[in-house]
Design a protein around this motif. Structure first.
Motif: not given
Length: 126
Positions: A35-47
């Motif tokens: 995308x030629x940019x940093x997107x809004x990342x979603x980081x999944x952390x399990x419980x």
């Protein structure tokens, strides 16, 4: 964590934070390539025990590296999340799938796997 209960948590903390930063940086690199940019990342952390033990450290690490926390609504409002990759295998991240679709080189598959992580942990004696 339970199987490493007698070890110094600082060793596990560093290894885990290094792992999370490595993976976040990898996906951010894919984002910039696609995308030629940093997107809004979603980081999944399990419980689980390791995330519970280190959540404060995880948040502090990302903030110290200039990342900001945003709520899911804001993250998923990024146009990157409207993309529908047309590649197999399915089950990897949107970024990974788009990178494969765009024929970016050197994609790890599966993206998260002991093949990549075990040598790092073995070097630490874990």
């Amino acid at each position: 964590m339970a199987s490493h209960g007698e070890e110094d948590p600082a060793v596990l903390r560093k290894a885990y934070l290094d792992h999370l930063w490595n993976r976040a940086s990898y996906y951010d690199q894919l984002s910039n390539s696609i995308f030629d940019r940093s997107i809004n990342h979603v980081i999944l952390l399990h419980t689980n025990a390791i995330n519970a033990a280190f959540i404060v450290d995880i948040v502090a690490m990302f903030r110290s590296k200039g990342w900001a926390l945003v709520d899911p609504e804001e993250a998923y409002s990024d146009s990157a999340y409207t993309e529908v990759p047309e590649v197999l295998p399915a089950g990897e991240s949107i970024l990974w799938s788009l990178a494969k679709q765009n024929e970016l080189p050197d994609l790890r598959y599966p993206a998260e796997d002991a093949t990549y992580e075990k040598p790092i942990l073995d070097a630490l004696g874990l």
